[in-house]
Design a protein around this motif. Structure first.
Motif, short mmCIF file in Angstrom:
data_model
loop_
_atom_site.label_atom_id
_atom_site.label_comp_id
_atom_site.label_asym_id
_atom_site.label_seq_id
_atom_site.Cartn_x
_atom_site.Cartn_y
_atom_site.Cartn_z
N ILE A 85 31.94 40.99 38.33
CA ILE A 85 32.90 39.50 39.07
C ILE A 85 32.94 38.74 37.70
N ASP A 86 31.93 38.47 37.13
CA ASP A 86 31.85 37.67 36.09
C ASP A 86 32.82 37.95 34.96
N ARG A 87 33.00 39.34 34.53
CA ARG A 87 33.69 39.84 33.40
C ARG A 87 35.16 39.80 34.01
N MET A 88 35.45 39.95 35.05
CA MET A 88 36.92 39.93 35.85
C MET A 88 37.41 38.78 35.68
N VAL A 89 36.70 37.45 36.05
CA VAL A 89 37.08 36.16 35.90
C VAL A 89 37.31 35.84 34.67
N ASP A 90 36.56 36.23 33.70
CA ASP A 90 36.82 35.69 32.30
C ASP A 90 38.10 36.50 31.89
N PHE A 91 38.37 37.76 32.44
CA PHE A 91 39.58 38.57 31.69
C PHE A 91 40.76 37.79 32.37
N TYR A 92 40.62 37.68 33.58
CA TYR A 92 41.91 37.09 34.27
C TYR A 92 42.14 35.53 33.63
N GLU A 93 41.22 34.73 33.53
CA GLU A 93 41.43 33.44 32.92
C GLU A 93 42.09 33.78 31.26
N GLY A 94 41.10 34.60 30.59
CA GLY A 94 41.80 35.00 29.31
C GLY A 94 43.39 35.51 29.09
N ALA A 95 43.64 36.27 30.03
CA ALA A 95 44.99 36.76 30.25
C ALA A 95 46.04 35.75 30.63
N GLY A 96 45.83 34.30 30.84
CA GLY A 96 46.60 33.32 30.97
C GLY A 96 46.82 32.98 32.64
N ALA A 97 46.09 33.52 33.29
CA ALA A 97 45.98 33.12 34.88
C ALA A 97 46.01 31.69 35.08
N THR A 98 46.84 31.30 36.03
CA THR A 98 46.82 29.61 36.39
C THR A 98 45.77 29.55 37.58
N GLY A 99 45.55 30.67 38.05
CA GLY A 99 44.59 30.31 39.20
C GLY A 99 44.26 32.23 39.82
N LEU A 100 43.20 31.90 40.74
CA LEU A 100 42.73 33.11 41.30
C LEU A 100 42.83 33.01 42.85
N THR A 101 42.98 34.35 43.40
CA THR A 101 42.89 34.60 44.81
C THR A 101 41.91 35.70 45.33
N VAL A 102 40.95 35.07 45.87
CA VAL A 102 40.18 36.16 46.29
C VAL A 102 40.12 36.44 47.89
N LEU A 103 39.51 37.56 48.12
CA LEU A 103 39.39 37.88 49.43
C LEU A 103 40.72 38.40 50.14
N GLY A 104 41.75 38.58 49.07
CA GLY A 104 43.25 39.32 49.85
C GLY A 104 42.95 40.48 50.20
N GLN A 105 44.14 40.91 50.80
CA GLN A 105 44.03 42.39 51.30
C GLN A 105 43.75 43.40 50.12
N LEU A 106 43.93 43.59 49.14
CA LEU A 106 43.76 44.35 48.02
C LEU A 106 42.46 43.84 47.27
N GLY A 107 41.69 42.99 47.68
CA GLY A 107 40.55 42.54 47.43
C GLY A 107 39.46 43.19 48.27
N GLU A 108 40.00 44.13 49.29
CA GLU A 108 39.08 44.86 50.22
C GLU A 108 38.15 43.87 50.98
N ALA A 109 38.82 42.72 51.30
CA ALA A 109 38.26 41.75 52.13
C ALA A 109 37.55 42.37 53.32
#
Length: 310
Positions: free
Chosen positions: A30-54
Motif C-alpha cells: 500500500i505504501d509503495r502504491m501510494v508513492d507510485f501514484y503520487e509520483g505518476a502525477g495523480a491529483t488525488g486517490l480513490t480507495v475502496l472502489g469496486q475495483l479496489g475489491e471493497a
C-alpha cells in the motif's frame, strides 16, 4: 486536508487493494502504491472502489486501508473513499470514520433496486441528509449497478443536494450526458459540479472534449490518464490523442469483464508497485495465454511510446 469541492479536476486514481499471496492485506505494498501514484502525477486517490475489491474486505480491513493511505500521503493529495452500502446507517458510520481520519470526501453508488428517476432522486436526497456536511461523489456506473440515471435526474439532485459536488461518470455510451450536464450548468439549470470519468479511461479524450474535468479510474499505467488530461488542459488536443493511442490496446484489454482487475494487478506487480497480483476470491486468475497477450501488448506499447517521445 481540504474537503472535496465542485472545482476538483485532474486524475483521481482508483487504487487497487494489495494482498499477499496468502490473501492478507499487504501494508508495505500500500505504501509503495501510494508513492507510485503520487509520483505518476495523480491529483488525488480513490480507495475502496469496486475495483479496489471493497466488498471483499471486512469493516476493520476497510478502515485499515484508508488509514494507511491517509498516513502515507500525510495530506499531500486528497483522498476519496467509497462508502456505498445497502443501508444508510453503515454508509454514515464509515463516512464519519474516514472523514475523521482526514479523507476529502466519499463516493456513493446507487443500490441496484432503484428503477425510476424519482427513486434515484429520493435515494441521493437521503444520502445527503444522512452524511450531513460530508461532500460526496455520485457514482453513475450502470454497467455494474444496473441503475440508469438520466441527466435530468442528476440535475435535480445537484440542485437540491448541496453536498453532491462531483459526478463520477461511467455511463457507456455517455458522452451526450456530459454535454447535457454542462449545458445545464451554463444556462443556470444547475450549479456546475466536477465531472471525472471512469471506464478505464477508454473514452477520455472525447470526455475531456465534452467538458469533463478529468478522470477517476484505474489502469496499470496511470501516466496515460495524467498525460491526456494535462495535455488537454494545455490545449494540446493532438498530443493528448497521441498519448492515449499509445496506451489504448492495453487499456482495452484491461477493460474485459472478468479478468480486467487481474490484468491490472499483474501489470502493477510486474512494475514493482505491489508485491503480489493476488485477487481475493471470488476473483479471476490469468491463464498463460492471457499473460502472453499482456506481455505482447506491453512490448508494443513500449515501442510506441518511444516513437512519440512519451
Amino acid at each position: 486536508m481540504a474537503r472535496l469541492t465542485e472545482d476538483a479536476e485532474g486524475v483521481y486514481v482508483i487504487a487497487v487493494t494489495p494482498f499477499t499471496d496468502a490473501g492478507g492485506l499487504d501494508l508495505a505494498s500500500i505504501d509503495r502504491m501510494v508513492d507510485f501514484y503520487e509520483g505518476a502525477g495523480a491529483t488525488g486517490l480513490t480507495v475502496l472502489g469496486q475495483l479496489g475489491e471493497a466488498p471483499k474486505l471486512t469493516a476493520a480491513e476497510s478502515r485499515t486501508v484508508v488509514e494507511r493511505v491517509l498516513k502515507r500521503l500525510d495530506g499531500r493529495l486528497p483522498v476519496v473513499v467509497g462508502v456505498s452500502a445497502p443501508g444508510l446507517a453503515p454508509m454514515r458510520e464509515l463516512s464519519d470514520a474516514v472523514m475523521g481520519e482526514g479523507a476529502a470526501g466519499v463516493m456513493v453508488a446507487p443500490p441496484w433496486t432503484l428503477r425510476t428517476d424519482d427513486q434515484v432522486y429520493a435515494f441521493y436526497r437521503s444520502v445527503g441528509e444522512a452524511l450531513g456536511d460530508t461532500p460526496f461523489v455520485l457514482q453513475d456506473y450502470p454497467l455494474t449497478t444496473n441503475v440508469q440515471i438520466a441527466a435530468a435526474a442528476i440535475e435535480r439532485i445537484v440542485r437540491d443536494v448541496s453536498t453532491c459536488v462531483m459526478l463520477k461518470h461511467e455511463d457507456w455510451p455517455g458522452l451526450a450526458k456530459i454535454a447535457a450536464l454542462r449545458r445545464a450548468s451554463e444556462t443556470g439549470g444547475m450549479r456546475r459540479i466536477s465531472i471525472l470519468c471512469g471506464n478505464g479511461g477508454l473514452f477520455l479524450p472525447e470526455e475531456m472534449a465534452r467538458g469533463a474535468d478529468g478522470a477517476m479510474t484505474g489502469f496499470g499505467f496511470p501516466e496515460m490518464m495524467v498525460g491526456v488530461v494535462n495535455a488537454h488542459a494545455k490545449g494540446e488536443v493532438e498530443r493528448a490523442q497521441d498519448i492515449f493511442d499509445a496506451y489504448l490496446p492495453l487499456a482495452r484489454y484491461e477493460q474485459q469483464q472478468g479478468i480486467g482487475l487481474a490484468v491490472r494487478k499483474y501489470v502493477l506487480a510486474k512494475r514493482g508497485v505491489i508485491a503480489s497480483a493476488h485477487l481475493r476470491k471470488p476473483g479471476a486468475a490469468l491463464s498463460p495465454a492471457d499473460i502472453a497477450d499482456v506481455e505482447r501488448l506491453l512490448e508494443r506499447q513500449t515501442r510506441r511510446l518511444a516513437e512519440i517521445g512519451a
